[in-house]
Design a protein around this motif. Sequence first.
Motif, PDB file in Angstrom:
ATOM      1  N   ALA B  17      -4.780  -4.783  -4.175  1.00  0.00           N
ATOM      2  CA  ALA B  17      -5.495  -5.495  -3.118  1.00  0.00           C
ATOM      3  C   ALA B  17      -5.657  -4.621  -1.885  1.00  0.00           C
ATOM      4  O   ALA B  17      -4.997  -3.588  -1.727  1.00  0.00           O
ATOM      5  CB  ALA B  17      -4.757  -6.783  -2.754  1.00  0.00           C
ATOM      6  N   LEU B  18      -6.526  -5.077  -0.981  1.00  0.00           N
ATOM      7  CA  LEU B  18      -6.778  -4.366   0.268  1.00  0.00           C
ATOM      8  C   LEU B  18      -5.547  -4.430   1.177  1.00  0.00           C
ATOM      9  O   LEU B  18      -4.933  -5.475   1.340  1.00  0.00           O
ATOM     10  CB  LEU B  18      -7.969  -4.995   0.985  1.00  0.00           C
ATOM     11  N   LYS B  78      -6.518   0.430   3.478  1.00  0.00           N
ATOM     12  CA  LYS B  78      -6.516   1.145   2.202  1.00  0.00           C
ATOM     13  C   LYS B  78      -7.117   0.183   1.184  1.00  0.00           C
ATOM     14  O   LYS B  78      -6.676  -0.968   1.097  1.00  0.00           O
ATOM     15  CB  LYS B  78      -5.107   1.557   1.789  1.00  0.00           C
ATOM     16  N   PRO B  79      -8.123   0.602   0.457  1.00  0.00           N
ATOM     17  CA  PRO B  79      -8.848  -0.326  -0.415  1.00  0.00           C
ATOM     18  C   PRO B  79      -7.974  -0.963  -1.497  1.00  0.00           C
ATOM     19  O   PRO B  79      -8.144  -2.137  -1.826  1.00  0.00           O
ATOM     20  CB  PRO B  79      -9.944   0.540  -1.047  1.00  0.00           C
ATOM     21  N   SER B  80      -7.042  -0.198  -2.044  1.00  0.00           N
ATOM     22  CA  SER B  80      -6.283  -0.690  -3.191  1.00  0.00           C
ATOM     23  C   SER B  80      -4.820  -0.291  -3.030  1.00  0.00           C
ATOM     24  O   SER B  80      -4.484   0.898  -3.091  1.00  0.00           O
ATOM     25  CB  SER B  80      -6.866  -0.094  -4.478  1.00  0.00           C
ATOM     26  N   ALA B  81      -3.960  -1.279  -2.835  1.00  0.00           N
ATOM     27  CA  ALA B  81      -2.540  -0.998  -2.603  1.00  0.00           C
ATOM     28  C   ALA B  81      -1.850  -0.518  -3.867  1.00  0.00           C
ATOM     29  O   ALA B  81      -2.133  -0.983  -4.986  1.00  0.00           O
ATOM     30  CB  ALA B  81      -1.845  -2.250  -2.072  1.00  0.00           C
ATOM     31  N   HIS B  82      -0.931   0.383  -3.659  1.00  0.00           N
ATOM     32  CA  HIS B  82      -0.103   0.891  -4.748  1.00  0.00           C
ATOM     33  C   HIS B  82       1.346   0.593  -4.415  1.00  0.00           C
ATOM     34  O   HIS B  82       1.715   0.478  -3.248  1.00  0.00           O
ATOM     35  CB  HIS B  82      -0.331   2.416  -4.872  1.00  0.00           C
ATOM     36  N   GLN B 110       6.088  -3.903   8.408  1.00  0.00           N
ATOM     37  CA  GLN B 110       6.717  -3.651   7.111  1.00  0.00           C
ATOM     38  C   GLN B 110       5.772  -4.138   6.029  1.00  0.00           C
ATOM     39  O   GLN B 110       5.356  -5.299   6.025  1.00  0.00           O
ATOM     40  CB  GLN B 110       8.050  -4.392   7.021  1.00  0.00           C
ATOM     41  N   VAL B 111       5.407  -3.255   5.117  1.00  0.00           N
ATOM     42  CA  VAL B 111       4.494  -3.614   4.031  1.00  0.00           C
ATOM     43  C   VAL B 111       5.277  -3.759   2.737  1.00  0.00           C
ATOM     44  O   VAL B 111       6.019  -2.851   2.337  1.00  0.00           O
ATOM     45  CB  VAL B 111       3.398  -2.552   3.864  1.00  0.00           C
ATOM     46  N   VAL B 112       5.102  -4.901   2.109  1.00  0.00           N
ATOM     47  CA  VAL B 112       5.686  -5.171   0.798  1.00  0.00           C
ATOM     48  C   VAL B 112       4.548  -5.270  -0.199  1.00  0.00           C
ATOM     49  O   VAL B 112       3.550  -5.965   0.055  1.00  0.00           O
ATOM     50  CB  VAL B 112       6.499  -6.482   0.817  1.00  0.00           C
TER      51      VAL B 112
END
Lengths: 116, 115
Positions: B17-18, B78-82, B110-112
């Motif tokens: 996802a974005l 970021k277009p596609s999360a990893h 904080q990104v999960v």
Amino acid sequence: DSGVTQTPKHLITATGQRVTLRCSPRSGDLSVYWYQQSLDQGLQFLIHYYNGEERAKGNILERFSAQQFPDLHSELNLSSLELGDSALYFCASSSNIAGGGTGELFFGEGSRLTVL
Amino acid sequence: AQSVTQLGSHVSVSEGALVLLRCNYSSSVPPYLFWYVQYPNQGLQLLLKYTSAATLVKGINGFEAEFKKSETSFHLTKPSAHMSDAAEYFCAVSDRGDSWGKLQFGAGTQVVVTP
């Protein structure tokens, strides 16, 4: 690996004590910056040295001092430590100071200070 | 005095996802703007920076940010999360000139990333 080395990685000490944190910048970098990261105040700029001279000061307490030596390594001295000084202390280095553009700050992995 | 506001202390995104992290700054003149990432037990790493060239800035790991003066914003996308994007992200601002390395950081996001 950023090329910036900080020692010690972890340090536990008591209130009222004095500690010294050491930073070796990337080879050839003349600028060294110190930052403090704490839960209460986040990331804060403390002080900047360029080729041995202090260039800018931020929210650095009078109990704290720093210096940069002829070999360009830097030390951050923290004295009369208080519980609130517990934090992660980062050193960063960069290769230029020229106005009109920026370089990149390369951060070390930090020294985690715990004051009991 | 300059300041930076990051909206949202925690963001959860699905893999693929974005990713959108918001940053607004206050400054009397266009400053330098930065996004840094911090992985657990590591120092900060520069993702990208704006220094007055192109307003759309591309960085490492597929991230980009757009400087919008009218909105005083510098949002990171970021277009596609990893899964490897899970980390804490900091927006920072500094003055132009010799003190560019004196950064004022936001509180961090904080990104999960969930599978």
